[in-house]
Each structure stands twice: as C-alpha cells, then as structure tokens.
Design a protein around this motif. Sequence first.
Motif, PDB file in Angstrom:
ATOM      1  N   THR A  70       0.826  -1.209   0.000  1.00  0.00           N
ATOM      2  CA  THR A  70       0.000   0.000   0.000  1.00  0.00           C
ATOM      3  C   THR A  70       0.862   1.262   0.000  1.00  0.00           C
ATOM      4  O   THR A  70       0.485   2.275  -0.595  1.00  0.00           O
ATOM      5  CB  THR A  70      -0.946   0.023   1.216  1.00  0.00           C
ATOM      6  OG1 THR A  70      -0.191  -0.194   2.416  1.00  0.00           O
ATOM      7  CG2 THR A  70      -2.008  -1.038   1.107  1.00  0.00           C
ATOM      8  N   PHE A  71       2.021   1.206   0.652  1.00  0.00           N
ATOM      9  CA  PHE A  71       2.935   2.347   0.624  1.00  0.00           C
ATOM     10  C   PHE A  71       3.397   2.628  -0.799  1.00  0.00           C
ATOM     11  O   PHE A  71       3.517   3.782  -1.215  1.00  0.00           O
ATOM     12  CB  PHE A  71       4.143   2.073   1.517  1.00  0.00           C
ATOM     13  CG  PHE A  71       5.138   3.205   1.582  1.00  0.00           C
ATOM     14  CD1 PHE A  71       4.937   4.280   2.438  1.00  0.00           C
ATOM     15  CD2 PHE A  71       6.267   3.202   0.780  1.00  0.00           C
ATOM     16  CE1 PHE A  71       5.850   5.335   2.490  1.00  0.00           C
ATOM     17  CE2 PHE A  71       7.181   4.244   0.820  1.00  0.00           C
ATOM     18  CZ  PHE A  71       6.976   5.317   1.683  1.00  0.00           C
ATOM     19  N   LEU A  72       3.627   1.574  -1.553  1.00  0.00           N
ATOM     20  CA  LEU A  72       4.098   1.729  -2.929  1.00  0.00           C
ATOM     21  C   LEU A  72       2.977   2.031  -3.911  1.00  0.00           C
ATOM     22  O   LEU A  72       3.239   2.522  -5.014  1.00  0.00           O
ATOM     23  CB  LEU A  72       4.830   0.460  -3.380  1.00  0.00           C
ATOM     24  CG  LEU A  72       6.126   0.119  -2.642  1.00  0.00           C
ATOM     25  CD1 LEU A  72       6.688  -1.201  -3.136  1.00  0.00           C
ATOM     26  CD2 LEU A  72       7.161   1.230  -2.783  1.00  0.00           C
ATOM     27  N   SER A  73       1.722   1.723  -3.538  1.00  0.00           N
ATOM     28  CA  SER A  73       0.613   1.956  -4.472  1.00  0.00           C
ATOM     29  C   SER A  73      -0.502   2.738  -3.772  1.00  0.00           C
ATOM     30  O   SER A  73      -0.364   3.931  -3.548  1.00  0.00           O
ATOM     31  CB  SER A  73       0.101   0.627  -5.034  1.00  0.00           C
ATOM     32  OG  SER A  73      -0.260  -0.265  -3.985  1.00  0.00           O
ATOM     33  N   ASP A  74      -1.591   2.064  -3.409  1.00  0.00           N
ATOM     34  CA  ASP A  74      -2.728   2.760  -2.804  1.00  0.00           C
ATOM     35  C   ASP A  74      -3.510   1.783  -1.926  1.00  0.00           C
ATOM     36  O   ASP A  74      -3.243   0.579  -1.917  1.00  0.00           O
ATOM     37  CB  ASP A  74      -3.636   3.340  -3.891  1.00  0.00           C
ATOM     38  CG  ASP A  74      -4.488   4.504  -3.385  1.00  0.00           C
ATOM     39  OD1 ASP A  74      -4.447   4.786  -2.172  1.00  0.00           O
ATOM     40  OD2 ASP A  74      -5.192   5.119  -4.202  1.00  0.00           O
ATOM     41  N   LYS A  99       2.619   2.627 -16.247  1.00  0.00           N
ATOM     42  CA  LYS A  99       1.213   2.549 -16.657  1.00  0.00           C
ATOM     43  C   LYS A  99       0.294   2.556 -15.431  1.00  0.00           C
ATOM     44  O   LYS A  99      -0.753   3.216 -15.421  1.00  0.00           O
ATOM     45  CB  LYS A  99       0.982   1.276 -17.472  1.00  0.00           C
ATOM     46  CG  LYS A  99      -0.365   1.219 -18.184  1.00  0.00           C
ATOM     47  CD  LYS A  99      -0.545  -0.116 -18.890  1.00  0.00           C
ATOM     48  CE  LYS A  99       0.535  -0.340 -19.928  1.00  0.00           C
ATOM     49  NZ  LYS A  99       0.316  -1.626 -20.662  1.00  0.00           N
ATOM     50  N   ASP A 100       0.687   1.833 -14.377  1.00  0.00           N
ATOM     51  CA  ASP A 100      -0.091   1.852 -13.137  1.00  0.00           C
ATOM     52  C   ASP A 100      -0.097   3.254 -12.522  1.00  0.00           C
ATOM     53  O   ASP A 100      -1.109   3.704 -11.978  1.00  0.00           O
ATOM     54  CB  ASP A 100       0.489   0.857 -12.129  1.00  0.00           C
ATOM     55  CG  ASP A 100       0.333  -0.589 -12.580  1.00  0.00           C
ATOM     56  OD1 ASP A 100      -0.537  -0.843 -13.447  1.00  0.00           O
ATOM     57  OD2 ASP A 100       1.074  -1.453 -12.082  1.00  0.00           O
ATOM     58  N   GLY A 101       1.033   3.937 -12.630  1.00  0.00           N
ATOM     59  CA  GLY A 101       1.107   5.304 -12.114  1.00  0.00           C
ATOM     60  C   GLY A 101       0.182   6.254 -12.849  1.00  0.00           C
ATOM     61  O   GLY A 101      -0.419   7.147 -12.252  1.00  0.00           O
ATOM     62  N   VAL A 102       0.052   6.051 -14.164  1.00  0.00           N
ATOM     63  CA  VAL A 102      -0.882   6.872 -14.952  1.00  0.00           C
ATOM     64  C   VAL A 102      -2.306   6.672 -14.450  1.00  0.00           C
ATOM     65  O   VAL A 102      -3.083   7.637 -14.330  1.00  0.00           O
ATOM     66  CB  VAL A 102      -0.786   6.524 -16.449  1.00  0.00           C
ATOM     67  CG1 VAL A 102      -1.897   7.214 -17.231  1.00  0.00           C
ATOM     68  CG2 VAL A 102       0.565   6.942 -17.004  1.00  0.00           C
ATOM     69  N   PHE A 110      -0.994   3.493   5.193  1.00  0.00           N
ATOM     70  CA  PHE A 110       0.224   3.668   4.390  1.00  0.00           C
ATOM     71  C   PHE A 110      -0.090   3.962   2.931  1.00  0.00           C
ATOM     72  O   PHE A 110       0.816   4.028   2.104  1.00  0.00           O
ATOM     73  CB  PHE A 110       1.086   2.396   4.481  1.00  0.00           C
ATOM     74  CG  PHE A 110       1.521   2.056   5.873  1.00  0.00           C
ATOM     75  CD1 PHE A 110       2.610   2.699   6.448  1.00  0.00           C
ATOM     76  CD2 PHE A 110       0.835   1.119   6.621  1.00  0.00           C
ATOM     77  CE1 PHE A 110       3.004   2.398   7.737  1.00  0.00           C
ATOM     78  CE2 PHE A 110       1.223   0.816   7.917  1.00  0.00           C
ATOM     79  CZ  PHE A 110       2.316   1.452   8.480  1.00  0.00           C
ATOM     80  N   GLY A 111      -1.367   4.148   2.587  1.00  0.00           N
ATOM     81  CA  GLY A 111      -1.776   4.328   1.207  1.00  0.00           C
ATOM     82  C   GLY A 111      -1.146   5.545   0.542  1.00  0.00           C
ATOM     83  O   GLY A 111      -1.101   6.633   1.125  1.00  0.00           O
ATOM     84  N   MET A 112      -0.640   5.357  -0.670  1.00  0.00           N
ATOM     85  CA  MET A 112       0.011   6.412  -1.457  1.00  0.00           C
ATOM     86  C   MET A 112       1.161   7.066  -0.714  1.00  0.00           C
ATOM     87  O   MET A 112       1.525   8.222  -0.969  1.00  0.00           O
ATOM     88  CB  MET A 112      -1.007   7.476  -1.897  1.00  0.00           C
ATOM     89  CG  MET A 112      -1.881   7.048  -3.063  1.00  0.00           C
ATOM     90  SD  MET A 112      -2.893   8.399  -3.711  1.00  0.00           S
ATOM     91  CE  MET A 112      -1.655   9.438  -4.484  1.00  0.00           C
TER      92      MET A 112
END
Length: 411
Positions: free
Chosen positions: A133-137, A253-256, A169-171
């Motif tokens: 979740t820290f690395l994504s959302d 692409k996931d970041g977009v 820890f999201g985003m």
Amino acid sequence: MAKTKYNTIKRTTTFYHDRVERFFKKFERKNPMKFTTKRSVEAIIFLVIFFAFFGLLAYKMSLPKMLNTFMQTAYHLLLETVFYIMAICVLMGAISKLLTEFGVVRLLENLLRPLMKPLYNLPGVAALGAVMTFLSDNPAIITLAHDKNFNRYFKKYQLVSLTNFGTAFGMGLVVVAFMTGLGFGKGALVGVAGAVIGSIVSTRLMQRSSLKSYPELDAPVDAEFGGDEQQITFKSEGGIFMRFLNSLLDGGKDGVSIGFAIIPGVLCISTIVMMLTFGAAGDNGEYLGVAYEGVPVISWAANKINFIFEWLFGFKDGALISFPMTALGAVGAAIGLVPRFITQGIIDNNAIAVFTAIGMCWSGFLSTHAAMLDSLGYRKLIGKAIGAHTVGGLCAGIAAHWLYVLLALIF
C-alpha cells in the motif's frame, strides 16, 4: 401528565405523517414519473444547499468573478498541480514495480515481519500489506486479503483490521516524494514516523472494538475469503534487461491510472476548499476573478480556535487545517493544496511533517473504507473502522508535530 402529553403529540404526528404519505402515494399512482417523497425532499434540500452555497459566494465576490475564479482555480490546479502529481505517480509507479520485480519488497517484508505482532497484533505476513500500500494505494491490501495463501495466517478480527492497517500507508511513496520534491524532505521523514504511530493506534482500536462487539471474530479465517481471485505472486520470467524494461513500462502505466484517478478529487474538492480558505487577491480586498480567490470561511473559523490546532499540530495559520479536512476524502486533493500554502508563506517543515502523517494515515479513507469492508463481507464494521481510523489519523498528526519539536530541540 407528561406521558399523556407525549402520547397526544405522537398520535398527532403519526396522523399528519400518514396523511402526507397517502397524498404522495395517490399522486404517484396518477403520475407516470413515479414521484417519491424521499427523492423529492432530497432534491429540495440539495437545491437549497447548492444555491445557498454558491449564492453566498456570488454575493460576496459577484457572480461573474465567482464563476471565473471557480474555473480559473480548477484550470490552474490541473496545469500546475495535477500534472506534477501525475508525473510523480508515473515515476514512483515504475520504481515500485522495479522494487517488486527484483525482490526488494520481499526483503522489506522479511525485515519488518518481526515488528508486526508486538506493534499491530498481526501475523508477520501483514508486513507485505504495508509495503504494497505504501508503494501503491489503499485497495492493494484488499487484493492481498483475498489471497488464500495470505489470509490463512489471520484470525477474522485481524483480517478486517487490515482495512485500517493498509490504509494508513496508502500512497505513502507519492506523498513523501511530493513533499520532498518541494524541498521539505526532513519534515516528510518525520511525517512517516507519525503515520506509523497513527497506524498502530487505528489498527489496535479496530481490533479491540470489533472483538468487543463481535467475540465470534476471534476465530481463524474461513475458506470464504479464499475465493477464486488470482493469487499474489512475485515470480519473474525472462532476462534481466527485459524484466527491467517491462517493470518500468508496467509500473509507469499503473502510475498513470493513479494519476488519472486523483484528477476529480483535486479539481472538485481542492477548488471548493481553496475558495473557502483564501480571500481576495486585490491589494484593497478587491476581488479580481483570478485563480485561488474566495471567501475564507475555513480560515476565519479555524483562526478562532487556532490555539487548539497550534498546540496539537503546531499550525501557525488556521488555513492549514484545510489539508486534514481534505485528506479525509482524497489525499491527492489534499497535497494539491500545498503549493498554494507555500506561495502564501504559511508553511514550514513542521506543517509538512503533520501533513505527511495525516495524509498517509487517512489517505482518503472515507471514500474507501466502506468498499473495502464490503468486499470482505463485513459491512457491519464500517462504522467502527471509520471511527478508529479518525482517531488514528489525529494521533498521527499530533505525534508528527511533537516528534518534530523533539528533534528540533536535539539537533
């Protein structure tokens, strides 16, 4: 006597309520539009609030300038803030994919695993949820929770507390990178420590309140959570160069996707919050109809009780309270406020520490907790999760402030 009076009022209220209901039912039978009482009342209330809100802004600013400010603020936020955040999301998405592909995530999980039981009362594998979740959302934790190889280590009350644990820890990587990119790296690192403290409070409170109300949750997770979902895997295939290239492209692409997802929150929520936080741009308090103007209702109200926020969070200006308020619904929208605070000269490393802690810990939990718990099949625990996480986020901000004060005294 009082009881008789109460019964009389109750009978009268019931009588008129029944008559109103019969009237609308009769109207509904004759009207092909299927008019309903509830929807009509809802529509009337919405229209009253809508026109009152924008009417008061227009009265203060004048209608043409209010509309121009509304559109100009959204436009400037899109160009100056959203695209900057999206660029960070793309880069951080690529980096996070590389960390996953080349085993760094697994390494971090193994390093953090011994801390899970004493700090969070969770099995060691929960460390993977924090890293993901820290690395994504936030939703990454639910993907893990549905993996039967992951959830078999949990009891039911521990599994539902993952909504609080993961959300805290999201985003996180995006928030920290954003704050550091603005020159406030020291405050951002202190904020991460505050978010960890808030996550402990939130997770523990959720577990305690869940067990207190539903003792039957103190049991191993059933196969109901196994489902047919695709299991999380970290297997790698192909040569190092192709793995590196594919990770960059897939992560970007996931970041977009994350960057596009924050656009509505930043443009809608941040625009309204800014119009209620900042005042006129003219030298003599005159409205010019430019971006970032408004009627500073939030600032005015917060400054009245800012001695509370100053002691709890170290805020020097009441306008800063708009960040935590916005983070309740969307952390992307909240960090969109920071550049304007910098322009106003009302922000420092202490405020960034608090923003990072609250932004990470809350990370828009009001808009995700319901869906997350519903997907686990425990909708009845939504209220408890929200209550626990509200307290956890406040504790995160308070902890970040006092940690920063302590570090400032030492160094």
